[in-house]
Design an enzyme around this catalytic site. Structure first.
Site, PDB file in Angstrom:
ATOM      1  N   SER A 523     -10.003 -10.687  24.892  1.00  0.00           N
ATOM      2  CA  SER A 523      -9.200 -11.420  25.864  1.00  0.00           C
ATOM      3  C   SER A 523      -7.699 -11.288  25.657  1.00  0.00           C
ATOM      4  CB  SER A 523      -9.604 -12.883  25.900  1.00  0.00           C
ATOM      5  OG  SER A 523      -9.204 -13.516  24.732  1.00  0.00           O
ATOM      6  N   LYS A 566      -8.545 -22.960  26.824  1.00  0.00           N
ATOM      7  CA  LYS A 566      -7.288 -22.219  26.773  1.00  0.00           C
ATOM      8  C   LYS A 566      -6.214 -22.930  27.595  1.00  0.00           C
ATOM      9  CE  LYS A 566      -9.323 -17.687  25.933  1.00  0.00           C
ATOM     10  NZ  LYS A 566      -9.736 -16.426  26.525  1.00  0.00           N
TER      11      LYS A 566
END
Ligand code: ADP
Length: 627
Positions: A523, A566
């Site tokens: 990611s 996140k």
């Protein structure tokens, strides 16, 4: 003595047995050995009888006891045999907490009074309790709380135990690598012991506790298959009536135990185990939620634990906010609790010191009066002495002790007690102040985190250096990122590209700070590209923007996991713009609306979109034709 050693042909009569035992005792007495061991075995047998084992276990236990009786205490094996029998005697074969009917209203009040927020989670717990109330032996799935540390997983489980009126036991499975940790070692092994499950049952002392299997996702990876099957046996209502611990070697019925579990992340859990569980996610708290938790729950609890009250310490809400912003950067509230405890300790020291000085001054005053009275030399003075001392205590000392002077916790006190702030809001701005740095969002065991990607160029031979404890996948991402930027250096109008190759006589070094923390996963792809473009273009990335997403070699942005965590992490760090893969749009539903309201979420399909959003004034080099 010949009579003792002579073997009889037929079965030994009772009188002869007793005679022999008497002789043994006489010999032992003569040798100076006492009968303690014998008494010990007798009391063990009594304990075993009281344990009310099932008949088959009782038979097995008696066989073992007969063996023990024949052994001398010094003999090898005596100790292990004894410990084993003690375990059999201590296990709650018949002992159970009384099972009350669940009072749903009381359970709701309890959950609300012990936990702030978490309305969805509480609703699910009430549903769970309602099913148990209607059908106490319901074989529903095992509830598994998933989330970062300190979000209240364990304390929710203990509230469930309270609501069910059962005892609560937590078994930590973190770091368990061997099936034997769960199922026990066979007694033939030296140092063998029962597994954690049976040990837990022994410790809790009842056979129907609420048992929390903590960190069920942290069981080691090596022998996962076996471990998962051992856990499955424990959780399977068909099999757990006769749970077989290798050490115990007789079946134990764990079907009355109410199992709950916790995990930090779902991804690392074996599929068959996941299948048996119902996942309840606890994503972590916003700053506002943490503030309320601190004011309503943590501070009162911490004060009580330290034996002080509001009269001794005053922590204004503004200070709590400072602690949250400058001293903790976590998804849960565990460190916040620790810092509050440190403040309470400081206040406790102040209170204790003050009490001591009051006591000292009181003693001194009493002494002064005593000497003064003696100086008077009158008999009446002696009679008045006590009264007078009391009078002084009332007049001068009591007001001193009751006039509280609370420790007002402000920024200065925070600095002295907790040390200088660990974080400040300017971190991102300062670190992104040079070209080559971009802010990424990653997912770790402790929730989401903000991660800086730093890159720099130097004279060299066109090599790429990577540091920061990186796994294979993240290293590959770095190579993909560099290739992508090199292949598009002309379209991106990178100034250095004019000299021919981007890497001509140059080495690139990419570092992921916090080198001690291992990192892996795809990611960081878009963040890597952004950092490299920033480096080559000599332009700063926007400090208010963080990003996450995997990138393909052709520049497509692929979805990634942990979006909710996140975004919460970015919010905690004061970052208000987040670039996410377009295909993660659906995950935004899980993010609390209060957070989304304060943030700008940008969804990107291709790497060019990310770059366009990552730089102040957009990306002037955005190519017209897309590859
Ligand atoms: P976990 O098991 O998720 O690591 P814990 O259950 O040990 O977390 O929680 C840590 C501390 O935080 C506990 O003292 C708990 O009571 C407190 N806590 C966490 N969430 C809340 C909440 N929503 N309301 C009140 N206290 C909370």
């Amino acid at each position: 003595m010949a009579g003792v050693s002579a073997k009889s042909d037929g079965p030994m009569s009772k009188t002869r047995q007793e005679l022999l035992q008497q002789q043994i005792r006489a010999i032992k007495n003569e040798l100076g050995e006492n009968d303690d061991d014998e008494d010990d075995v007798v009391s063990l047998e009594k304990k075993m009888q009281e344990a009310a084992m099932p008949p088959n276990v009782w038979k097995h236990a008696q066989r073992e006891l007969r063996r023990l009786r024949k052994m001398q205490p010094q003999q090898p094996g005596y100790g292990t045999s004894r410990t084993y029998l003690e375990l059999l005697a201590e296990l709650p074969w018949k002992i159970a907490s009384e099972e009350h009917e669940v009072d749903l209203a009381a359970a709701k009040v309890r959950l609300d009074s012990e936990h702030y927020g978490l309305s969805k989670v509480k609703k699910r717990i009430i549903e769970y309790l309602a099913v148990r109330k209607l059908k106490p032996d319901a074989r529903g799935p095992v509830l598994c709380f998933v989330g970062p540390p300190g979000v209240g997983k364990t304390s929710l489980a203990s509230s469930i135990a309270g609501a069910l009126g059962r005892r609560f036991i937590r078994i930590s499975l973190g770091g368990v690598k061997d099936e034997a940790d769960i199922r026990g070692h066979r007694r033939t092994y030296i140092g063998s012991m029962p597994g954690r499950l049976i040990d837990g049952i022994k410790r809790v002392g009842v056979n129907n506790p609420v048992m929390l299997l903590d960190e069920i996702d942290k069981t080691g990876t090596d022998v996962r298959g076996d471990l998962a099957s051992a856990l499955l046996e424990v959780l399977d209502p068909e099999q757990n009536k006769t749970f077989n611990d290798h050490y115990l070697n007789v079946p134990f019925d764990v079907s009355k135990v109410v199992f709950l579990a916790t995990a930090n992340r779902m991804q690392s859990m074996p599929a068959p185990l996941l299948d048996r569980m119902e996942i309840i996610e606890l994503p972590g708290y916003t700053c506002e939620e943490k503030l309320r938790i601190a004011v309503l729950h943590l501070i009162p609890r911490v004060l009580e634990q330290h034996g002080i009250t509001n009269e001794h310490i005053s922590i204004p809400e503004a200070t709590v906010e400072l602690i949250i912003q400058r001293y903790t950067r976590e998804a849960g509230v565990r460190n916040l609790g620790r810092h509050l405890a440190a403040l309470a300790r400081a206040a406790a020291v102040k209170v204790a010191e003050k009490e001591q000085s009051v006591r000292l001054s009181r003693e001194m005053q009493t002494e002064m009066i005593y000497h003064g009275a003696q100086g008077l030399g009158a008999a009446a003075a002696e009679a008045d002495m006590e009264e007078e001392a009391m009078g002084i205590r009332e007049k001068e000392i009591i007001p001193l002790a009751t006039k509280p002077d609370p420790l007002l916790v402000d920024e200065v006190v925070l600095d002295t007690v907790l040390g200088p702030p660990k974080f400040d809001g300017r971190e991102a701005a300062e670190r992104v102040a040079t070209p080559g740095v971009a802010v990424g969002l990653v997912w770790t065991e402790v929730g989401g985190e903000v991660l800086f990607v730093e890159s720099t160029a130097m004279l060299g031979k066109g090599d790429l250096h990577l540091t920061g404890q990186l796994g294979d996948i993240i290293k590959e991402s770095a190579h993909i990122a560099l290739t992508w930027v090199r292949a598009r250096s002309a379209e991106l109008k990178l100034p250095v590209a004019e000299a021919g190759s981007l890497m001509k006589e140059r080495d690139i070094h990419i570092h992921f700070p916090a080198g001690a923390v291992p990192k892996d996963g795809p990611s960081a792809g878009v963040t890597l590209v952004t950092a490299l473009v920033s480096l080559f273009a000599k332009r700063n990335v926007r400090a208010d923007t963080a990003m996450t997403g995997e990138m393909t070699l052709r520049g497509l942005v692929l979805p990634v996991g942990g979006i909710k965590d996140k975004i919460l992490a970015a919010h905690r760090c004061g970052i208000r713009r987040v670039i996410l893969p377009e295909r993660n749009r659906k995950d935004l539903q899980e993010v609390p609306a209060a957070i989304l309201k304060n943030m700008e979420i940008i969804l990107a399909k291709r790497m060019e979109d990310v770059l366009h959003q990552a730089f102040e004034g957009g990306c002037p080099w955005k190519p017209a034709s897309r590859l």
